[in-house]
Design an enzyme around this catalytic site. Sequence first.
Site, short mmCIF file in Angstrom:
data_model
loop_
_atom_site.label_atom_id
_atom_site.label_comp_id
_atom_site.label_asym_id
_atom_site.label_seq_id
_atom_site.Cartn_x
_atom_site.Cartn_y
_atom_site.Cartn_z
N LYS A 74 0.81 -1.23 0.00
CA LYS A 74 0.00 0.00 0.00
C LYS A 74 0.84 1.27 0.00
CE LYS A 74 -3.95 -1.46 -0.50
NZ LYS A 74 -4.79 -1.03 -1.59
N SER A 253 -2.29 -12.93 3.05
CA SER A 253 -2.56 -12.83 1.61
C SER A 253 -1.37 -13.32 0.79
CB SER A 253 -2.96 -11.40 1.20
OG SER A 253 -1.90 -10.50 1.40
N1 PMP Z 1 -2.80 -8.08 0.74
C1 PMP Z 1 -2.87 -7.19 1.74
C2 PMP Z 1 -2.36 -7.57 3.09
C3 PMP Z 1 -3.39 -5.92 1.50
O1 PMP Z 1 -3.48 -5.03 2.50
C4 PMP Z 1 -3.86 -5.61 0.21
C5 PMP Z 1 -4.44 -4.25 -0.04
N2 PMP Z 1 -5.81 -4.18 0.34
C6 PMP Z 1 -3.80 -6.58 -0.79
C7 PMP Z 1 -3.23 -7.80 -0.51
C8 PMP Z 1 -4.38 -6.38 -2.18
O2 PMP Z 1 -3.92 -5.23 -2.81
P1 PMP Z 1 -4.87 -4.43 -3.81
O3 PMP Z 1 -5.74 -3.53 -2.99
O4 PMP Z 1 -3.90 -3.66 -4.65
O5 PMP Z 1 -5.68 -5.39 -4.58
#
Ligand code: PMP
Length: 307
Positions: A74, A253
């Site tokens: 982010k 994630s």
């Molecule tokens: N993993 C985590 C831990 C995140 O904070 C985010 C951002 N929300 C993402 C993946 C996915 O990123 P994006 O918002 O660019 O899809």
Amino acid sequence: MAATATVAAELEEGRTGVSSLLSAAVGEEVIASNIAELIGWTPLIEMKTIPKKEGIQARLIGKMETYQPLFSVKDRTALGMIEDAEEKGFITPGVTTLIEPTSDPAGGYKGAIDKVEDLMKIMPNYHCFNQATNPANPEAHFKWTGPEIWKDTAGKVDFFVTAAGTGGTLSGVGRYLKMKIPSINVVCVEPSESAVISGGSPGSHKIQGIGPGFIPKTLDRSIIDEVVTVSSEESMAMARRLAKEEGLLVGISSGANVAACIKIAAREENKGKMIVTMFPSGGERYMSSDLFADESQTSGETLSIRR
Ligand code: PMP
């Protein structure tokens, strides 16, 4: 802002390096003048132990967004949206207060948006970027993250695999890589419990930052070749394995991303292919979550890494 200009210049000149500062000539000072200059140029790492144990012959590579000033994918999104709003005159340094919805557990992402809207009605000089609709979000990944991956892999990527929250990473990186490597496959990862992009219903899951339960405007579905679903349990199990077997203390994630990569890599036709994914956050953030809830799952094995 300086970081943008520096990265763009670096790409023009074809320099490499984790930080744009590291490419300074010998004798030049290597000192950042503000925290934003440290954003970008995160390293790629190839996973070796897990693919070997799984009998996988594709190459699995992760991009370490944990190396950012605030340890997250982010950082780029925030910088991109701030620069964009400054250029458009929407915000004034020292005057405007920035407020941004994110997925808090009580009301979900939608609840957070409602709260922001309430606050904006009563607070003067508040500005909300709204990362789920703001084109500056995917644009940040198009101009920074995508070029970094393309350059550091020498343009050899066969698959780019990543989970979607706002979809900014997937859309920006995917669009850039498709422009450079038309044969690339862009794979979107989402929680099987909330497989909305796959046409399912929203549901609760434990993979923070992805699977918001709706399709954000910032997700460009036209560049997705395939959607792979993974469960919260699979994601957490893989995040634990990444820590124990690869020495990579990454978030849930990241576990989801690698679990999806393994499904793709296991296909016979993908032998020898290069699969690149993201490690969006570090494991330290999840110490009080279910990722570390059961100590027996995080102890009892000795990590052996050879340089
Ligand atoms: N993993 C985590 C831990 C995140 O904070 C985010 C951002 N929300 C993402 C993946 C996915 O990123 P994006 O918002 O660019 O899809």
